[in-house]
Design a protein around this motif. Structure first.
Motif, PDB file in Angstrom:
ATOM      1  N   ALA A 136       0.842  -1.211   0.000  1.00 42.78           N
ATOM      2  CA  ALA A 136       0.000   0.000   0.000  1.00 42.78           C
ATOM      3  C   ALA A 136       0.872   1.253   0.000  1.00 42.78           C
ATOM      4  CB  ALA A 136      -0.935  -0.013   1.216  1.00 42.78           C
ATOM      5  N   ALA A 137       1.943   1.221   0.783  1.00 39.63           N
ATOM      6  CA  ALA A 137       2.828   2.399   0.854  1.00 39.63           C
ATOM      7  C   ALA A 137       3.546   2.608  -0.479  1.00 39.63           C
ATOM      8  CB  ALA A 137       3.846   2.205   1.978  1.00 39.63           C
ATOM      9  N   VAL A 138       3.993   1.530  -1.096  1.00 43.72           N
ATOM     10  CA  VAL A 138       4.711   1.651  -2.375  1.00 43.72           C
ATOM     11  C   VAL A 138       3.764   2.176  -3.456  1.00 43.72           C
ATOM     12  CG1 VAL A 138       5.891   0.341  -4.192  1.00 43.72           C
ATOM     13  CG2 VAL A 138       6.444  -0.095  -1.787  1.00 43.72           C
ATOM     14  N   GLU A 139       2.540   1.641  -3.468  1.00 41.72           N
ATOM     15  CA  GLU A 139       1.552   2.114  -4.449  1.00 41.72           C
ATOM     16  C   GLU A 139       1.309   3.611  -4.267  1.00 41.72           C
ATOM     17  OE1 GLU A 139       0.029   0.958  -7.039  1.00 41.72           O
ATOM     18  OE2 GLU A 139      -1.800   2.139  -7.253  1.00 41.72           O
ATOM     19  N   ARG A 140       1.188   4.031  -3.021  1.00 42.61           N
ATOM     20  CA  ARG A 140       0.915   5.444  -2.765  1.00 42.61           C
ATOM     21  C   ARG A 140       2.089   6.326  -3.217  1.00 42.61           C
ATOM     22  NH1 ARG A 140      -1.457   8.438   2.631  1.00 42.61           N
ATOM     23  NH2 ARG A 140      -2.586   9.951   1.360  1.00 42.61           N
ATOM     24  N   LEU A 141       3.294   5.887  -2.912  1.00 42.33           N
ATOM     25  CA  LEU A 141       4.468   6.672  -3.326  1.00 42.33           C
ATOM     26  C   LEU A 141       4.552   6.792  -4.845  1.00 42.33           C
ATOM     27  CD1 LEU A 141       7.275   5.305  -0.964  1.00 42.33           C
ATOM     28  CD2 LEU A 141       6.417   7.661  -1.016  1.00 42.33           C
ATOM     29  N   LEU A 142       4.167   5.705  -5.525  1.00 41.39           N
ATOM     30  CA  LEU A 142       4.279   5.707  -6.986  1.00 41.39           C
ATOM     31  C   LEU A 142       3.160   6.489  -7.665  1.00 41.39           C
ATOM     32  CD1 LEU A 142       5.240   1.963  -7.616  1.00 41.39           C
ATOM     33  CD2 LEU A 142       6.742   3.967  -7.809  1.00 41.39           C
ATOM     34  N   ALA A 197       8.617  17.573   3.922  1.00 42.05           N
ATOM     35  CA  ALA A 197       8.756  18.823   4.664  1.00 42.05           C
ATOM     36  C   ALA A 197       9.414  18.463   5.989  1.00 42.05           C
ATOM     37  CB  ALA A 197       7.389  19.469   4.897  1.00 42.05           C
ATOM     38  N   GLY A 198      10.667  18.833   6.138  1.00 37.47           N
ATOM     39  CA  GLY A 198      11.408  18.380   7.321  1.00 37.47           C
ATOM     40  C   GLY A 198      11.521  16.871   7.274  1.00 37.47           C
ATOM     41  N   ARG A 199      10.941  16.225   8.286  1.00 41.48           N
ATOM     42  CA  ARG A 199      10.933  14.762   8.303  1.00 41.48           C
ATOM     43  C   ARG A 199       9.606  14.195   7.813  1.00 41.48           C
ATOM     44  NH1 ARG A 199      13.866  11.164  10.469  1.00 41.48           N
ATOM     45  NH2 ARG A 199      11.943   9.998  10.689  1.00 41.48           N
ATOM     46  N   ARG A 200       8.691  15.075   7.385  1.00 42.54           N
ATOM     47  CA  ARG A 200       7.333  14.614   7.102  1.00 42.54           C
ATOM     48  C   ARG A 200       7.148  14.345   5.614  1.00 42.54           C
ATOM     49  NH1 ARG A 200       3.187  18.515   8.921  1.00 42.54           N
ATOM     50  NH2 ARG A 200       1.908  16.704   9.407  1.00 42.54           N
ATOM     51  N   VAL A 201       6.592  13.176   5.316  1.00 42.69           N
ATOM     52  CA  VAL A 201       6.210  12.869   3.939  1.00 42.69           C
ATOM     53  C   VAL A 201       4.746  13.277   3.803  1.00 42.69           C
ATOM     54  CG1 VAL A 201       5.894  11.056   2.210  1.00 42.69           C
ATOM     55  CG2 VAL A 201       7.836  10.945   3.796  1.00 42.69           C
ATOM     56  N   LEU A 202       4.487  14.253   2.938  1.00 41.22           N
ATOM     57  CA  LEU A 202       3.133  14.794   2.813  1.00 41.22           C
ATOM     58  C   LEU A 202       2.558  14.401   1.445  1.00 41.22           C
ATOM     59  CD1 LEU A 202       3.814  18.351   4.263  1.00 41.22           C
ATOM     60  CD2 LEU A 202       2.935  16.341   5.455  1.00 41.22           C
ATOM     61  N   PHE A 203       1.455  13.683   1.489  1.00 43.07           N
ATOM     62  CA  PHE A 203       0.774  13.279   0.248  1.00 43.07           C
ATOM     63  C   PHE A 203      -0.260  14.333  -0.099  1.00 43.07           C
ATOM     64  CE2 PHE A 203       2.434   9.242   1.740  1.00 43.07           C
ATOM     65  CZ  PHE A 203       2.908   8.701   0.563  1.00 43.07           C
ATOM     66  N   GLN A 204      -0.327  14.647  -1.397  1.00 39.59           N
ATOM     67  CA  GLN A 204      -1.237  15.699  -1.824  1.00 39.59           C
ATOM     68  C   GLN A 204      -2.683  15.397  -1.433  1.00 39.59           C
ATOM     69  OE1 GLN A 204      -1.645  16.600  -6.124  1.00 39.59           O
ATOM     70  NE2 GLN A 204      -0.352  18.324  -5.622  1.00 39.59           N
ATOM     71  N   SER A 205      -3.083  14.145  -1.575  1.00 36.61           N
ATOM     72  CA  SER A 205      -4.476  13.822  -1.324  1.00 36.61           C
ATOM     73  C   SER A 205      -4.856  13.910   0.150  1.00 36.61           C
ATOM     74  CB  SER A 205      -4.793  12.416  -1.832  1.00 36.61           C
ATOM     75  OG  SER A 205      -4.075  11.490  -1.064  1.00 36.61           O
ATOM     76  N   SER A 206      -3.871  13.981   1.039  1.00 33.34           N
ATOM     77  CA  SER A 206      -4.163  14.088   2.476  1.00 33.34           C
ATOM     78  C   SER A 206      -4.251  15.528   2.946  1.00 33.34           C
ATOM     79  CB  SER A 206      -3.087  13.376   3.299  1.00 33.34           C
ATOM     80  OG  SER A 206      -2.913  12.066   2.860  1.00 33.34           O
ATOM     81  N   GLN A 207      -3.982  16.483   2.039  1.00 30.46           N
ATOM     82  CA  GLN A 207      -4.014  17.880   2.453  1.00 30.46           C
ATOM     83  C   GLN A 207      -5.468  18.336   2.561  1.00 30.46           C
ATOM     84  OE1 GLN A 207      -0.719  19.800   1.933  1.00 30.46           O
ATOM     85  NE2 GLN A 207       0.125  17.752   1.741  1.00 30.46           N
ATOM     86  N   SER A 208      -5.737  19.181   3.567  1.00 23.55           N
ATOM     87  CA  SER A 208      -7.092  19.707   3.655  1.00 23.55           C
ATOM     88  C   SER A 208      -7.291  20.744   2.550  1.00 23.55           C
ATOM     89  CB  SER A 208      -7.342  20.309   5.032  1.00 23.55           C
ATOM     90  OG  SER A 208      -6.297  21.173   5.341  1.00 23.55           O
TER      91      SER A 208
END
Ligand code: GRF
Length: 207
Positions: free
Chosen positions: A182-188, A195-206
């Motif tokens: 699931a994580a690999v699919e999401r990254l791809l 941002a810093g240490r945070r991996v931010l996915f576009q679809s998770s942004q408000s």
């Protein structure tokens, strides 16, 4: 037809996470292709699985090599496959900066604890002995420190009163097998940024 993103999977042993990635691909949950499986050990069971699947395999033994030289040899073995992601799946050698720099933010690892708790070996037993009530697994980008890079995805596994280190490890492994593909699919598939240490996915942004 667009070409599928290529994965190179690095293993040292059993290879159950490699199988989970391959199964997810077979079931269409992970839209990628495993271009090669590379092991530092010729006797890794995962290599046999890969060969049975018709996946190219390479053995890059660490025997007699310092870390930097082994990492260089790994890099040279992997580069011809031009991977979108290098997936560590039970790969038990530390990688030198020359390797991580060759695939910047394109190396992922699965670790059987909720990092930053219990990095290193035998993480499930570490968690059990510490007495935590929840543990789990972490998929993270690989940097130059052990089990340390930015976190992509985590899954929680409760620690039960009647667990042993073995039963806990088995439940964590089941979680790993779902979480890693699931994580690999999401990254791809999804745009993301660090941002810093945070991996931010576009679809998770408000919105
Ligand atoms: C897994 O628990 C993984 O989290 C850790 O090493 C183990 C490898 O197992 N990094 P397998 O070879 O994928 O079965």
């Amino acid at each position: 037809m667009t070409e599928l993103p290529r994965l190179v999977v690095l293993i040292s042993g059993r290879g159950s996470n490699l199988r989970a990635l391959a199964e997810a691909i077979g079931q269409g949950r992970l839209r990628a292709a495993i271009a090669a499986v590379v092991s530092n050990r010729a006797d890794a069971a995962g290599l046999r699985f890969a060969a049975e699947q018709g996946i190219p395999t390479r053995v890059v033994s660490h025997a007699g090599l310092a870390r930097a030289a082994h990492s260089d040899a790994l890099r040279e073995a992997i580069l011809p496959f031009d991977p979108h992601l290098v997936c560590l799946a039970g790969f038990m050698r530390l990688l030198a900066p020359s390797f991580t720099q060759a695939f910047p933010n394109r190396i992922v690892n699965i670790h059987p604890s909720l990092l930053p708790a219990f990095p290193g070996l035998d993480a499930q037993r570490q968690a059990f002995d510490y007495g935590v009530k929840i543990s789990g697994c972490t998929v993270h980008l690989v940097d130059d420190e052990l089990d340390h890079g930015p976190i992509v995805m985590q899954s929680v596994v409760p620690v039960l009163d009647d667990d042993t280190p073995e039963t806990l490890a088995a439940r964590i492994l089941s979680a790993e097998h779902k979480t890693y593909p699931a994580a690999v699919e999401r990254l791809l598939r999804e745009p993301w940024a660090i941002a810093g240490r945070r991996v931010l996915f576009q679809s998770s942004q408000s919105a």
